[in-house]
Design a protein around this motif. Sequence first.
Motif, PDB file in Angstrom:
ATOM      1  N   ILE A   1     -16.493  -6.051  -0.732  1.00 15.38           N
ATOM      2  CA  ILE A   1     -14.944  -6.216  -1.040  1.00 15.38           C
ATOM      3  C   ILE A   1     -14.020  -5.021  -0.405  1.00 15.38           C
ATOM      4  CG2 ILE A   1     -13.415  -6.333  -2.955  1.00 15.38           C
ATOM      5  CD1 ILE A   1     -15.347  -8.341  -4.022  1.00 15.38           C
ATOM      6  N   VAL A   2     -14.469  -3.832  -0.886  1.00 22.67           N
ATOM      7  CA  VAL A   2     -14.151  -2.608  -0.680  1.00 22.67           C
ATOM      8  C   VAL A   2     -13.751  -2.532   0.684  1.00 22.67           C
ATOM      9  CG1 VAL A   2     -13.726  -0.088  -0.873  1.00 22.67           C
ATOM     10  CG2 VAL A   2     -14.396  -1.553  -2.963  1.00 22.67           C
ATOM     11  N   GLY A   3     -14.810  -2.602   1.564  1.00 22.67           N
ATOM     12  CA  GLY A   3     -15.029  -2.501   2.927  1.00 22.67           C
ATOM     13  C   GLY A   3     -13.889  -3.437   3.784  1.00 22.67           C
ATOM     14  N   ALA A   4     -14.102  -4.727   3.170  1.00 17.35           N
ATOM     15  CA  ALA A   4     -13.353  -5.837   3.862  1.00 17.35           C
ATOM     16  C   ALA A   4     -11.816  -5.555   3.341  1.00 17.35           C
ATOM     17  CB  ALA A   4     -13.621  -7.200   3.460  1.00 17.35           C
ATOM     18  N   THR A   5     -11.181  -5.305   2.420  1.00 20.54           N
ATOM     19  CA  THR A   5      -9.864  -4.947   2.025  1.00 20.54           C
ATOM     20  C   THR A   5      -9.378  -3.750   2.614  1.00 20.54           C
ATOM     21  OG1 THR A   5     -10.796  -3.904   0.054  1.00 20.54           O
ATOM     22  CG2 THR A   5     -10.007  -6.412  -0.021  1.00 20.54           C
ATOM     23  N   ARG A   6     -10.332  -2.757   3.145  1.00 21.30           N
ATOM     24  CA  ARG A   6     -10.050  -1.629   3.440  1.00 21.30           C
ATOM     25  C   ARG A   6      -9.429  -1.874   5.040  1.00 21.30           C
ATOM     26  NH1 ARG A   6      -8.184   2.780   0.898  1.00 21.30           N
ATOM     27  NH2 ARG A   6      -8.840   4.434   2.564  1.00 21.30           N
ATOM     28  N   LEU A   7     -10.343  -2.815   5.654  1.00 22.05           N
ATOM     29  CA  LEU A   7     -10.160  -3.045   7.068  1.00 22.05           C
ATOM     30  C   LEU A   7      -8.704  -3.942   7.243  1.00 22.05           C
ATOM     31  CD1 LEU A   7     -13.671  -3.707   8.398  1.00 22.05           C
ATOM     32  CD2 LEU A   7     -12.390  -1.924   8.833  1.00 22.05           C
TER      33      LEU A   7
ATOM     34  N   GLN B   1       3.217  -3.694   7.065  1.00 27.76           N
ATOM     35  CA  GLN B   1       3.298  -4.293   5.959  1.00 27.76           C
ATOM     36  C   GLN B   1       2.577  -3.351   4.818  1.00 27.76           C
ATOM     37  OE1 GLN B   1       4.554  -6.895   4.577  1.00 27.76           O
ATOM     38  NE2 GLN B   1       5.362  -7.796   6.618  1.00 27.76           N
ATOM     39  N   PRO B   2       2.823  -3.487   3.578  1.00 29.81           N
ATOM     40  CA  PRO B   2       2.088  -2.726   2.618  1.00 29.81           C
ATOM     41  C   PRO B   2       0.667  -3.008   2.703  1.00 29.81           C
ATOM     42  CG  PRO B   2       3.451  -4.333   1.553  1.00 29.81           C
ATOM     43  CD  PRO B   2       3.630  -4.254   3.085  1.00 29.81           C
ATOM     44  N   ALA B   3      -0.148  -2.153   2.290  1.00 35.86           N
ATOM     45  CA  ALA B   3      -1.808  -2.406   2.258  1.00 35.86           C
ATOM     46  C   ALA B   3      -2.122  -3.620   1.227  1.00 35.86           C
ATOM     47  CB  ALA B   3      -2.627  -1.262   1.659  1.00 35.86           C
ATOM     48  N   VAL B   4      -1.208  -3.655   0.258  1.00 33.77           N
ATOM     49  CA  VAL B   4      -1.531  -4.727  -0.799  1.00 33.77           C
ATOM     50  C   VAL B   4      -1.767  -6.210  -0.104  1.00 33.77           C
ATOM     51  CG1 VAL B   4       0.719  -4.934  -1.289  1.00 33.77           C
ATOM     52  CG2 VAL B   4      -0.942  -5.839  -3.090  1.00 33.77           C
ATOM     53  N   ILE B   5      -0.907  -6.373   0.959  1.00 33.67           N
ATOM     54  CA  ILE B   5      -0.740  -7.805   1.718  1.00 33.67           C
ATOM     55  C   ILE B   5      -2.187  -7.835   2.239  1.00 33.67           C
ATOM     56  CG2 ILE B   5       0.059  -9.290   3.286  1.00 33.67           C
ATOM     57  CD1 ILE B   5       1.623  -8.767   0.789  1.00 33.67           C
ATOM     58  N   GLY B   6      -2.887  -6.949   2.975  1.00 32.93           N
ATOM     59  CA  GLY B   6      -3.916  -6.908   3.732  1.00 32.93           C
ATOM     60  C   GLY B   6      -5.239  -7.300   2.541  1.00 32.93           C
ATOM     61  N   GLU B   7      -5.095  -6.593   1.359  1.00 34.95           N
ATOM     62  CA  GLU B   7      -5.947  -6.464   0.468  1.00 34.95           C
ATOM     63  C   GLU B   7      -6.053  -7.951  -0.274  1.00 34.95           C
ATOM     64  OE1 GLU B   7      -4.707  -3.569  -2.146  1.00 34.95           O
ATOM     65  OE2 GLU B   7      -5.433  -2.252  -0.990  1.00 34.95           O
ATOM     66  N   ILE B   8      -4.808  -8.631  -0.347  1.00 36.54           N
ATOM     67  CA  ILE B   8      -4.924 -10.234  -0.782  1.00 36.54           C
ATOM     68  C   ILE B   8      -5.664 -10.918   0.478  1.00 36.54           C
ATOM     69  CG2 ILE B   8      -3.709 -12.168  -1.376  1.00 36.54           C
ATOM     70  CD1 ILE B   8      -1.489 -10.202  -2.474  1.00 36.54           C
ATOM     71  N   ALA B   9      -5.368 -10.449   1.723  1.00 38.38           N
ATOM     72  CA  ALA B   9      -5.837 -11.356   2.624  1.00 38.38           C
ATOM     73  C   ALA B   9      -7.144 -10.988   2.985  1.00 38.38           C
ATOM     74  CB  ALA B   9      -5.078 -10.763   4.061  1.00 38.38           C
ATOM     75  N   GLY B  10      -7.721  -9.891   2.782  1.00 29.47           N
ATOM     76  CA  GLY B  10      -9.258  -9.818   2.648  1.00 29.47           C
ATOM     77  C   GLY B  10     -10.095 -10.511   1.688  1.00 29.47           C
ATOM     78  N   GLY B  11      -9.335 -10.749   0.387  1.00 30.06           N
ATOM     79  CA  GLY B  11     -10.019 -11.529  -0.670  1.00 30.06           C
ATOM     80  C   GLY B  11     -10.001 -13.136  -0.205  1.00 30.06           C
TER      81      GLY B  11
ATOM     82  N   VAL C   1      -2.972  -4.624   8.459  1.00 24.35           N
ATOM     83  CA  VAL C   1      -1.584  -4.876   8.063  1.00 24.35           C
ATOM     84  C   VAL C   1      -0.635  -3.752   7.906  1.00 24.35           C
ATOM     85  CG1 VAL C   1      -2.390  -7.153   6.851  1.00 24.35           C
ATOM     86  CG2 VAL C   1      -1.961  -4.886   5.595  1.00 24.35           C
ATOM     87  N   ARG C   2      -1.131  -2.677   7.639  1.00 23.67           N
ATOM     88  CA  ARG C   2      -0.260  -1.511   7.576  1.00 23.67           C
ATOM     89  C   ARG C   2       0.171  -0.959   8.996  1.00 23.67           C
ATOM     90  NH1 ARG C   2      -1.720   3.012   3.362  1.00 23.67           N
ATOM     91  NH2 ARG C   2       0.246   3.702   4.011  1.00 23.67           N
ATOM     92  N   ARG C   3      -0.396  -1.393   9.999  1.00 24.74           N
ATOM     93  CA  ARG C   3      -0.318  -1.228  11.458  1.00 24.74           C
ATOM     94  C   ARG C   3       0.863  -2.022  11.884  1.00 24.74           C
ATOM     95  NH1 ARG C   3      -2.371   3.204  14.525  1.00 24.74           N
ATOM     96  NH2 ARG C   3      -2.408   1.906  16.278  1.00 24.74           N
ATOM     97  N   LEU C   4       0.895  -3.188  11.234  1.00 25.75           N
ATOM     98  CA  LEU C   4       2.119  -4.084  11.414  1.00 25.75           C
ATOM     99  C   LEU C   4       3.325  -3.890  10.495  1.00 25.75           C
ATOM    100  CD1 LEU C   4      -0.089  -7.493  11.613  1.00 25.75           C
ATOM    101  CD2 LEU C   4       0.834  -5.896  13.315  1.00 25.75           C
TER     102      LEU C   4
END
Length: 471
Positions: free
Chosen positions: A82-88, A98-108, A93-96
Amino acid sequence: MESRSPSPASAAQSAFLPGKPARTPPAARTILLYLLLVVLPAGLVVALLASHWTGGTAAGTGHGPLPGLTPLARVLAALAVIVGATRLTGFAVRRLGQPAVIGEIAGGILLGPSVLQACWPAVGRTLLAPDVTSTLDIVAQLGVVLFVFLAGLEVRPRALAGRTSTLLVISHAGMVIPLLCGATLGVLGYATFAPRGVQVVPFALFVGLSLSITALPVLARIVEDRGWNGTRLASLVLAAAAMNDVLAWCLLSVVLALAGAGSGAAVVATVSLTAAVIAALTGLGVWLHRTRRRWAAALGLGPLLVVVLLAAVATEFSGVHAVFGAFALGVITPAESVTARRFQSAAGLLQPLLLPVFFATSGLRTDLTLLGGDVRMWACCLVVVVVAIAAKIGSTSLAARSMGMPGREALRVGGLMNCRGLTEIIVLNIGLSAGIIDPRTFTMLVLMALASTALTSAFLTNRTGADLLPA
Protein backbone atom coordinates in the motif's frame (compact mmCIF):
# COMPACT_ATOMS: atom_id res chain seq x y z
CA MET A 1 60.45 10.65 36.15
CA GLU A 2 59.87 7.20 37.54
CA SER A 3 58.51 4.81 34.95
CA ARG A 4 55.90 2.26 35.83
CA SER A 5 55.91 -1.26 34.45
CA PRO A 6 52.69 -2.28 32.75
CA SER A 7 50.34 -4.48 34.72
CA PRO A 8 49.42 -7.95 33.48
CA ALA A 9 45.93 -6.64 32.55
CA SER A 10 47.46 -3.81 30.56
CA ALA A 11 49.76 -6.21 28.82
CA ALA A 12 46.83 -8.41 27.91
CA GLN A 13 44.87 -5.45 26.56
CA SER A 14 47.81 -4.20 24.54
CA ALA A 15 47.66 -7.33 22.43
CA PHE A 16 44.40 -6.05 20.92
CA LEU A 17 45.51 -2.47 20.35
CA PRO A 18 46.00 -1.18 16.79
CA GLY A 19 49.49 -1.91 15.56
CA LYS A 20 49.85 -4.88 17.90
CA PRO A 21 47.75 -7.68 16.36
CA ALA A 22 47.16 -10.76 18.45
CA ARG A 23 48.83 -14.01 17.45
CA THR A 24 46.51 -16.34 15.57
CA PRO A 25 46.83 -20.14 15.60
CA PRO A 26 47.66 -22.05 12.42
CA ALA A 27 44.85 -22.66 9.93
CA ALA A 28 44.73 -26.39 10.57
CA ARG A 29 44.24 -25.83 14.29
CA THR A 30 41.49 -23.29 13.63
CA ILE A 31 39.60 -25.74 11.41
CA LEU A 32 39.92 -28.50 13.99
CA LEU A 33 38.64 -26.26 16.81
CA TYR A 34 35.68 -25.12 14.66
CA LEU A 35 34.73 -28.72 13.88
CA LEU A 36 34.91 -29.73 17.54
CA LEU A 37 33.26 -26.65 19.10
CA VAL A 38 30.66 -25.72 16.45
CA VAL A 39 29.98 -28.36 13.82
CA LEU A 40 29.89 -31.36 16.18
CA PRO A 41 27.48 -29.76 18.74
CA ALA A 42 25.24 -28.55 15.91
CA GLY A 43 25.13 -32.05 14.44
CA LEU A 44 24.24 -33.52 17.84
CA VAL A 45 21.33 -31.02 18.14
CA VAL A 46 19.99 -32.08 14.73
CA ALA A 47 20.36 -35.77 15.57
CA LEU A 48 18.62 -35.34 18.94
CA LEU A 49 15.64 -33.52 17.44
CA ALA A 50 15.43 -35.82 14.40
CA SER A 51 15.17 -38.85 16.67
CA HIS A 52 12.02 -37.37 18.23
CA TRP A 53 10.47 -36.05 14.98
CA THR A 54 6.92 -37.33 14.50
CA GLY A 55 6.24 -35.78 11.09
CA GLY A 56 3.33 -33.67 12.36
CA THR A 57 2.65 -30.16 11.13
CA ALA A 58 1.65 -27.16 13.09
CA ALA A 59 -1.69 -25.51 12.64
CA GLY A 60 -1.84 -23.58 9.43
CA THR A 61 -0.85 -19.99 9.91
CA GLY A 62 -0.93 -19.02 6.28
CA HIS A 63 -3.72 -17.74 4.14
CA GLY A 64 -4.59 -18.46 0.55
CA PRO A 65 -1.91 -19.52 -1.89
CA LEU A 66 0.89 -18.35 0.42
CA PRO A 67 0.46 -20.69 3.43
CA GLY A 68 3.78 -19.71 4.96
CA LEU A 69 2.70 -16.13 5.72
CA THR A 70 1.63 -15.52 9.30
CA PRO A 71 -0.99 -12.84 10.08
CA LEU A 72 1.75 -10.41 11.08
CA ALA A 73 3.68 -11.10 7.87
CA ARG A 74 0.57 -10.50 5.75
CA VAL A 75 -0.16 -7.21 7.51
CA LEU A 76 3.42 -6.03 7.04
CA ALA A 77 3.41 -7.14 3.40
CA ALA A 78 0.12 -5.31 2.81
CA LEU A 79 1.59 -2.18 4.39
CA ALA A 80 4.59 -2.41 2.07
CA VAL A 81 2.38 -2.82 -1.00
CA ILE A 82 0.00 0.00 0.00
CA VAL A 83 2.73 2.47 0.92
CA GLY A 84 4.65 1.69 -2.25
CA ALA A 85 1.61 1.98 -4.50
CA THR A 86 0.31 5.17 -2.91
CA ARG A 87 3.73 6.80 -3.04
CA LEU A 88 3.95 6.08 -6.76
CA THR A 89 0.44 7.32 -7.53
CA GLY A 90 0.90 10.30 -5.23
CA PHE A 91 4.09 11.26 -7.05
CA ALA A 92 2.33 10.88 -10.41
CA VAL A 93 -0.58 13.16 -9.53
CA ARG A 94 1.70 15.75 -7.97
CA ARG A 95 3.45 15.97 -11.30
CA LEU A 96 0.02 16.88 -12.71
CA GLY A 97 -0.45 19.66 -10.15
CA GLN A 98 -2.79 17.71 -7.85
CA PRO A 99 -2.23 17.10 -4.13
CA ALA A 100 -0.73 13.76 -3.16
CA VAL A 101 -3.90 12.75 -1.34
CA ILE A 102 -5.71 12.29 -4.67
CA GLY A 103 -3.05 9.85 -5.79
CA GLU A 104 -3.22 8.01 -2.49
CA ILE A 105 -6.97 7.54 -2.88
CA ALA A 106 -6.45 6.46 -6.48
CA GLY A 107 -3.78 4.01 -5.34
CA GLY A 108 -6.25 2.39 -2.97
CA ILE A 109 -8.83 2.14 -5.76
CA LEU A 110 -6.27 0.54 -8.07
CA LEU A 111 -5.44 -2.04 -5.39
CA GLY A 112 -9.13 -2.71 -4.71
CA PRO A 113 -11.83 -4.62 -6.58
CA SER A 114 -11.88 -2.08 -9.42
CA VAL A 115 -8.52 -3.05 -10.97
CA LEU A 116 -5.97 -5.25 -9.22
CA GLN A 117 -8.26 -7.64 -7.39
CA ALA A 118 -10.44 -7.97 -10.48
CA CYS A 119 -7.41 -9.01 -12.56
CA TRP A 120 -5.64 -11.07 -9.89
CA PRO A 121 -8.19 -12.34 -7.33
CA ALA A 122 -5.44 -14.19 -5.45
CA VAL A 123 -4.15 -10.84 -4.19
CA GLY A 124 -7.41 -10.26 -2.36
CA ARG A 125 -7.22 -13.69 -0.74
CA THR A 126 -3.69 -13.17 0.57
CA LEU A 127 -2.23 -9.73 1.18
CA LEU A 128 -5.56 -7.86 1.13
CA ALA A 129 -7.80 -10.36 2.86
CA PRO A 130 -10.61 -8.98 5.08
CA ASP A 131 -8.76 -9.72 8.33
CA VAL A 132 -5.72 -7.82 7.02
CA THR A 133 -7.70 -4.81 5.83
CA SER A 134 -9.56 -4.64 9.15
CA THR A 135 -6.22 -4.42 10.97
CA LEU A 136 -4.98 -1.80 8.51
CA ASP A 137 -8.18 0.18 9.00
CA ILE A 138 -7.51 0.47 12.74
CA VAL A 139 -3.96 1.66 12.03
CA ALA A 140 -5.31 4.14 9.49
CA GLN A 141 -7.92 5.53 11.88
CA LEU A 142 -5.23 6.10 14.50
CA GLY A 143 -3.18 8.01 11.94
CA VAL A 144 -6.04 10.26 10.92
CA VAL A 145 -6.92 11.00 14.55
CA LEU A 146 -3.37 12.18 15.24
CA PHE A 147 -3.23 14.16 12.01
CA VAL A 148 -6.51 15.95 12.69
CA PHE A 149 -5.26 16.86 16.16
CA LEU A 150 -2.22 18.47 14.53
CA ALA A 151 -4.54 20.27 12.12
CA GLY A 152 -6.51 21.57 15.09
CA LEU A 153 -3.33 23.08 16.51
CA GLU A 154 -3.16 25.29 13.40
CA VAL A 155 -6.63 26.75 14.09
CA ARG A 156 -6.20 29.53 16.63
CA PRO A 157 -9.55 30.70 18.01
CA ARG A 158 -8.23 34.14 18.97
CA ALA A 159 -7.30 34.80 15.36
CA LEU A 160 -10.96 34.20 14.44
CA ALA A 161 -12.20 36.78 16.93
CA GLY A 162 -14.70 39.06 15.27
CA ARG A 163 -15.38 36.50 12.49
CA THR A 164 -17.69 34.17 14.38
CA SER A 165 -20.73 35.35 12.46
CA THR A 166 -18.88 34.81 9.17
CA LEU A 167 -17.92 31.32 10.31
CA LEU A 168 -21.51 30.40 11.17
CA VAL A 169 -22.99 31.77 7.94
CA ILE A 170 -20.41 30.04 5.74
CA SER A 171 -20.69 26.70 7.54
CA HIS A 172 -24.48 26.60 7.68
CA ALA A 173 -25.06 27.93 4.16
CA GLY A 174 -22.56 25.38 2.85
CA MET A 175 -24.61 22.71 4.59
CA VAL A 176 -28.22 23.65 3.91
CA ILE A 177 -28.13 24.70 0.23
CA PRO A 178 -26.30 21.54 -1.00
CA LEU A 179 -28.65 19.55 1.26
CA LEU A 180 -31.61 21.06 -0.59
CA CYS A 181 -30.10 20.33 -4.01
CA GLY A 182 -29.21 16.77 -3.06
CA ALA A 183 -32.61 16.08 -1.54
CA THR A 184 -34.21 17.31 -4.77
CA LEU A 185 -32.06 14.89 -6.78
CA GLY A 186 -33.00 12.14 -4.35
CA VAL A 187 -36.73 12.76 -4.80
CA LEU A 188 -36.38 12.86 -8.60
CA GLY A 189 -34.29 9.68 -8.75
CA TYR A 190 -36.09 7.77 -6.01
CA ALA A 191 -38.05 5.48 -8.35
CA THR A 192 -34.90 4.48 -10.27
CA PHE A 193 -32.14 4.34 -7.69
CA ALA A 194 -33.68 3.72 -4.27
CA PRO A 195 -33.37 0.16 -2.92
CA ARG A 196 -36.56 -1.79 -2.42
CA GLY A 197 -38.17 -1.10 0.94
CA VAL A 198 -36.50 2.28 1.54
CA GLN A 199 -38.85 5.23 1.91
CA VAL A 200 -38.38 8.41 -0.08
CA VAL A 201 -37.59 10.62 2.95
CA PRO A 202 -34.49 8.77 4.25
CA PHE A 203 -33.23 8.15 0.70
CA ALA A 204 -33.57 11.78 -0.39
CA LEU A 205 -32.19 13.04 2.92
CA PHE A 206 -29.15 10.77 2.61
CA VAL A 207 -28.40 11.97 -0.93
CA GLY A 208 -28.70 15.56 0.29
CA LEU A 209 -26.38 14.78 3.19
CA SER A 210 -23.83 13.32 0.77
CA LEU A 211 -23.74 16.56 -1.22
CA SER A 212 -23.40 18.75 1.87
CA ILE A 213 -20.31 17.12 3.46
CA THR A 214 -16.89 18.76 3.70
CA ALA A 215 -14.05 16.34 4.46
CA LEU A 216 -12.04 17.78 7.33
CA PRO A 217 -9.11 15.26 7.26
CA VAL A 218 -8.54 15.56 3.51
CA LEU A 219 -8.98 19.33 3.56
CA ALA A 220 -6.39 19.61 6.33
CA ARG A 221 -3.99 17.45 4.30
CA ILE A 222 -4.44 19.59 1.15
CA VAL A 223 -3.94 22.81 3.13
CA GLU A 224 -0.72 21.37 4.57
CA ASP A 225 0.56 20.16 1.19
CA ARG A 226 -0.04 23.58 -0.35
CA GLY A 227 1.71 25.42 2.48
CA TRP A 228 -1.35 27.35 3.69
CA ASN A 229 -1.02 26.33 7.33
CA GLY A 230 -1.00 29.30 9.67
CA THR A 231 -3.14 31.59 7.48
CA ARG A 232 -6.43 33.18 8.51
CA LEU A 233 -8.15 31.65 5.50
CA ALA A 234 -7.03 28.13 6.43
CA SER A 235 -8.12 28.59 10.06
CA LEU A 236 -11.51 29.91 8.98
CA VAL A 237 -12.13 27.12 6.48
CA LEU A 238 -10.96 24.32 8.78
CA ALA A 239 -13.19 25.60 11.58
CA ALA A 240 -16.15 25.89 9.17
CA ALA A 241 -15.48 22.38 7.88
CA ALA A 242 -15.41 21.03 11.44
CA MET A 243 -18.79 22.65 12.20
CA ASN A 244 -20.14 21.37 8.90
CA ASP A 245 -19.10 17.81 9.58
CA VAL A 246 -20.45 17.79 13.14
CA LEU A 247 -23.85 18.76 11.72
CA ALA A 248 -23.44 16.13 9.01
CA TRP A 249 -22.79 13.34 11.50
CA CYS A 250 -25.77 14.40 13.60
CA LEU A 251 -27.92 14.47 10.46
CA LEU A 252 -26.65 11.00 9.57
CA SER A 253 -27.98 9.78 12.92
CA VAL A 254 -31.37 11.22 11.99
CA VAL A 255 -31.29 9.50 8.59
CA LEU A 256 -30.40 6.15 10.15
CA ALA A 257 -33.21 6.57 12.65
CA LEU A 258 -35.70 7.35 9.88
CA ALA A 259 -34.48 4.35 7.87
CA GLY A 260 -35.04 2.02 10.81
CA ALA A 261 -31.34 1.60 11.67
CA GLY A 262 -31.77 3.47 14.94
CA SER A 263 -34.34 5.08 17.21
CA GLY A 264 -35.39 8.58 18.14
CA ALA A 265 -33.76 8.13 21.54
CA ALA A 266 -30.46 7.38 19.78
CA VAL A 267 -30.65 10.68 17.91
CA VAL A 268 -31.30 12.61 21.12
CA ALA A 269 -28.48 10.76 22.87
CA THR A 270 -26.03 11.60 20.06
CA VAL A 271 -26.82 15.31 20.18
CA SER A 272 -26.71 15.43 23.98
CA LEU A 273 -23.47 13.51 24.35
CA THR A 274 -21.76 15.56 21.63
CA ALA A 275 -22.79 18.79 23.34
CA ALA A 276 -21.44 17.47 26.65
CA VAL A 277 -18.09 16.53 25.09
CA ILE A 278 -17.76 19.95 23.43
CA ALA A 279 -18.57 21.68 26.73
CA ALA A 280 -15.98 19.57 28.59
CA LEU A 281 -13.29 20.28 26.00
CA THR A 282 -14.09 23.97 26.10
CA GLY A 283 -13.65 24.02 29.88
CA LEU A 284 -10.38 22.10 29.51
CA GLY A 285 -9.20 24.67 26.98
CA VAL A 286 -9.95 27.57 29.30
CA TRP A 287 -8.01 25.88 32.10
CA LEU A 288 -5.05 25.11 29.82
CA HIS A 289 -4.76 28.70 28.64
CA ARG A 290 -4.95 30.03 32.21
CA THR A 291 -2.23 27.65 33.42
CA ARG A 292 -0.22 27.71 30.21
CA ARG A 293 3.28 27.89 31.69
CA ARG A 294 2.81 25.20 34.30
CA TRP A 295 1.03 22.96 31.78
CA ALA A 296 3.76 23.35 29.16
CA ALA A 297 6.44 22.42 31.70
CA ALA A 298 4.60 19.55 33.39
CA LEU A 299 2.75 17.72 30.61
CA GLY A 300 4.86 15.47 28.40
CA LEU A 301 4.20 13.76 25.10
CA GLY A 302 2.82 10.62 26.72
CA PRO A 303 0.07 12.33 28.76
CA LEU A 304 -0.82 14.54 25.79
CA LEU A 305 -1.22 11.47 23.57
CA VAL A 306 -3.47 9.89 26.20
CA VAL A 307 -5.67 13.00 26.29
CA VAL A 308 -5.89 13.05 22.46
CA LEU A 309 -7.01 9.42 22.37
CA LEU A 310 -9.54 9.95 25.17
CA ALA A 311 -11.04 12.95 23.36
CA ALA A 312 -11.36 10.83 20.22
CA VAL A 313 -12.99 8.04 22.25
CA ALA A 314 -15.48 10.51 23.72
CA THR A 315 -16.79 11.76 20.38
CA GLU A 316 -16.73 8.26 18.90
CA PHE A 317 -18.82 7.07 21.84
CA SER A 318 -21.23 9.98 21.38
CA GLY A 319 -21.97 8.75 17.86
CA VAL A 320 -20.28 11.53 15.85
CA HIS A 321 -16.75 10.43 14.92
CA ALA A 322 -13.39 10.12 16.64
CA VAL A 323 -11.72 12.76 14.45
CA PHE A 324 -13.88 15.57 15.81
CA GLY A 325 -12.78 14.99 19.38
CA ALA A 326 -9.14 15.07 18.30
CA PHE A 327 -9.70 18.21 16.22
CA ALA A 328 -11.53 20.00 19.02
CA LEU A 329 -8.73 19.16 21.45
CA GLY A 330 -6.19 20.51 18.97
CA VAL A 331 -8.13 23.77 18.70
CA ILE A 332 -8.21 24.35 22.45
CA THR A 333 -4.60 23.23 23.07
CA PRO A 334 -2.09 26.12 23.35
CA ALA A 335 -0.21 25.68 20.06
CA GLU A 336 2.71 27.79 21.28
CA SER A 337 3.44 25.50 24.22
CA VAL A 338 6.63 23.44 24.32
CA THR A 339 4.76 20.16 24.56
CA ALA A 340 2.59 20.91 21.53
CA ARG A 341 5.66 21.75 19.47
CA ARG A 342 7.35 18.54 20.55
CA PHE A 343 4.25 16.60 19.56
CA GLN A 344 4.33 18.23 16.13
CA SER A 345 7.97 17.31 15.62
CA ALA A 346 7.40 13.74 16.85
CA ALA A 347 4.62 13.04 14.34
CA GLY A 348 6.97 12.52 11.41
CA LEU A 349 5.65 9.00 10.74
CA LEU A 350 2.19 10.31 9.86
CA GLN A 351 3.09 11.67 6.45
CA PRO A 352 4.81 8.65 4.86
CA LEU A 353 2.92 5.77 6.52
CA LEU A 354 -0.27 6.26 8.50
CA LEU A 355 -2.07 8.77 6.27
CA PRO A 356 -1.46 6.87 3.00
CA VAL A 357 -2.83 3.77 4.70
CA PHE A 358 -5.94 5.72 5.72
CA PHE A 359 -6.58 6.95 2.19
CA ALA A 360 -5.72 3.63 0.57
CA THR A 361 -7.94 1.49 2.82
CA SER A 362 -10.91 3.68 1.91
CA GLY A 363 -10.07 3.29 -1.76
CA LEU A 364 -10.00 -0.48 -1.31
CA ARG A 365 -13.73 -0.38 -0.53
CA THR A 366 -14.60 1.36 -3.80
CA ASP A 367 -15.67 -0.67 -6.86
CA LEU A 368 -15.89 1.45 -10.01
CA THR A 369 -17.05 -1.43 -12.19
CA LEU A 370 -20.60 -1.24 -10.85
CA LEU A 371 -21.77 1.36 -13.38
CA GLY A 372 -20.83 -0.88 -16.29
CA GLY A 373 -21.39 0.44 -19.81
CA ASP A 374 -24.83 2.00 -19.28
CA VAL A 375 -24.74 5.48 -20.81
CA ARG A 376 -27.75 6.61 -18.76
CA MET A 377 -26.02 5.70 -15.53
CA TRP A 378 -22.95 7.71 -16.49
CA ALA A 379 -25.16 10.66 -17.50
CA CYS A 380 -26.85 10.56 -14.09
CA CYS A 381 -23.44 10.39 -12.46
CA LEU A 382 -22.36 13.51 -14.38
CA VAL A 383 -25.47 15.36 -13.20
CA VAL A 384 -24.72 14.44 -9.59
CA VAL A 385 -21.13 15.65 -9.90
CA VAL A 386 -22.06 18.98 -11.49
CA VAL A 387 -24.88 19.74 -9.06
CA ALA A 388 -22.76 18.81 -6.04
CA ILE A 389 -19.81 21.01 -7.04
CA ALA A 390 -21.95 23.97 -8.13
CA ALA A 391 -24.11 23.89 -4.99
CA LYS A 392 -21.17 23.69 -2.57
CA ILE A 393 -18.92 26.28 -4.21
CA GLY A 394 -21.78 28.64 -5.00
CA SER A 395 -23.37 28.57 -1.54
CA THR A 396 -20.17 29.02 0.47
CA SER A 397 -18.69 31.63 -1.89
CA LEU A 398 -21.91 33.62 -1.81
CA ALA A 399 -22.05 33.42 1.98
CA ALA A 400 -18.42 34.54 2.35
CA ARG A 401 -18.86 37.39 -0.12
CA SER A 402 -22.06 38.52 1.58
CA MET A 403 -20.22 38.70 4.90
CA GLY A 404 -17.73 41.18 3.46
CA MET A 405 -14.85 38.95 2.36
CA PRO A 406 -13.00 39.96 -0.85
CA GLY A 407 -14.11 38.21 -4.02
CA ARG A 408 -10.94 36.11 -4.50
CA GLU A 409 -10.88 35.03 -0.86
CA ALA A 410 -14.59 34.18 -0.94
CA LEU A 411 -14.08 32.02 -4.03
CA ARG A 412 -11.21 30.24 -2.31
CA VAL A 413 -13.45 29.54 0.67
CA GLY A 414 -16.01 27.98 -1.67
CA GLY A 415 -13.40 25.88 -3.43
CA LEU A 416 -11.97 24.56 -0.16
CA MET A 417 -15.36 23.79 1.35
CA ASN A 418 -16.11 21.76 -1.80
CA CYS A 419 -13.56 19.16 -0.66
CA ARG A 420 -15.44 15.99 0.29
CA GLY A 421 -12.81 13.27 0.20
CA LEU A 422 -12.92 10.33 2.55
CA THR A 423 -15.43 11.65 5.07
CA GLU A 424 -17.86 11.34 2.19
CA ILE A 425 -16.71 7.81 1.41
CA ILE A 426 -17.02 6.77 5.06
CA VAL A 427 -20.58 8.12 5.20
CA LEU A 428 -21.40 6.39 1.91
CA ASN A 429 -20.18 3.07 3.29
CA ILE A 430 -22.47 3.53 6.30
CA GLY A 431 -25.42 4.24 4.01
CA LEU A 432 -24.63 1.24 1.84
CA SER A 433 -24.33 -1.04 4.87
CA ALA A 434 -27.65 0.24 6.24
CA GLY A 435 -29.36 -0.40 2.89
CA ILE A 436 -30.31 3.26 2.34
CA ILE A 437 -28.55 3.40 -1.06
CA ASP A 438 -27.72 0.73 -3.60
CA PRO A 439 -24.27 0.00 -5.10
CA ARG A 440 -24.98 2.13 -8.19
CA THR A 441 -25.77 5.23 -6.14
CA PHE A 442 -22.80 4.48 -3.93
CA THR A 443 -20.45 4.42 -6.91
CA MET A 444 -21.85 7.66 -8.35
CA LEU A 445 -21.40 9.48 -5.06
CA VAL A 446 -17.86 8.12 -4.68
CA LEU A 447 -16.96 9.53 -8.10
CA MET A 448 -18.52 12.84 -7.07
CA ALA A 449 -16.37 12.89 -3.93
CA LEU A 450 -13.17 12.25 -5.87
CA ALA A 451 -13.98 14.85 -8.54
CA SER A 452 -14.77 17.55 -5.99
CA THR A 453 -11.64 16.73 -3.99
CA ALA A 454 -9.45 16.89 -7.10
CA LEU A 455 -10.88 20.34 -7.87
CA THR A 456 -9.97 21.70 -4.44
CA SER A 457 -6.28 22.24 -5.12
CA ALA A 458 -7.07 24.56 -8.04
CA PHE A 459 -8.14 27.20 -5.52
CA LEU A 460 -4.76 27.13 -3.74
CA THR A 461 -2.44 27.63 -6.70
CA ASN A 462 -0.53 30.46 -4.99
CA ARG A 463 -0.47 32.36 -1.72
CA THR A 464 -1.01 35.80 -3.19
CA GLY A 465 -2.87 37.87 -0.63
CA ALA A 466 -2.70 35.14 2.05
CA ASP A 467 -3.09 36.72 5.47
CA LEU A 468 -0.81 34.97 7.95
CA LEU A 469 -1.86 34.51 11.55
CA PRO A 470 0.12 36.32 14.25
CA ALA A 471 2.77 34.22 15.96
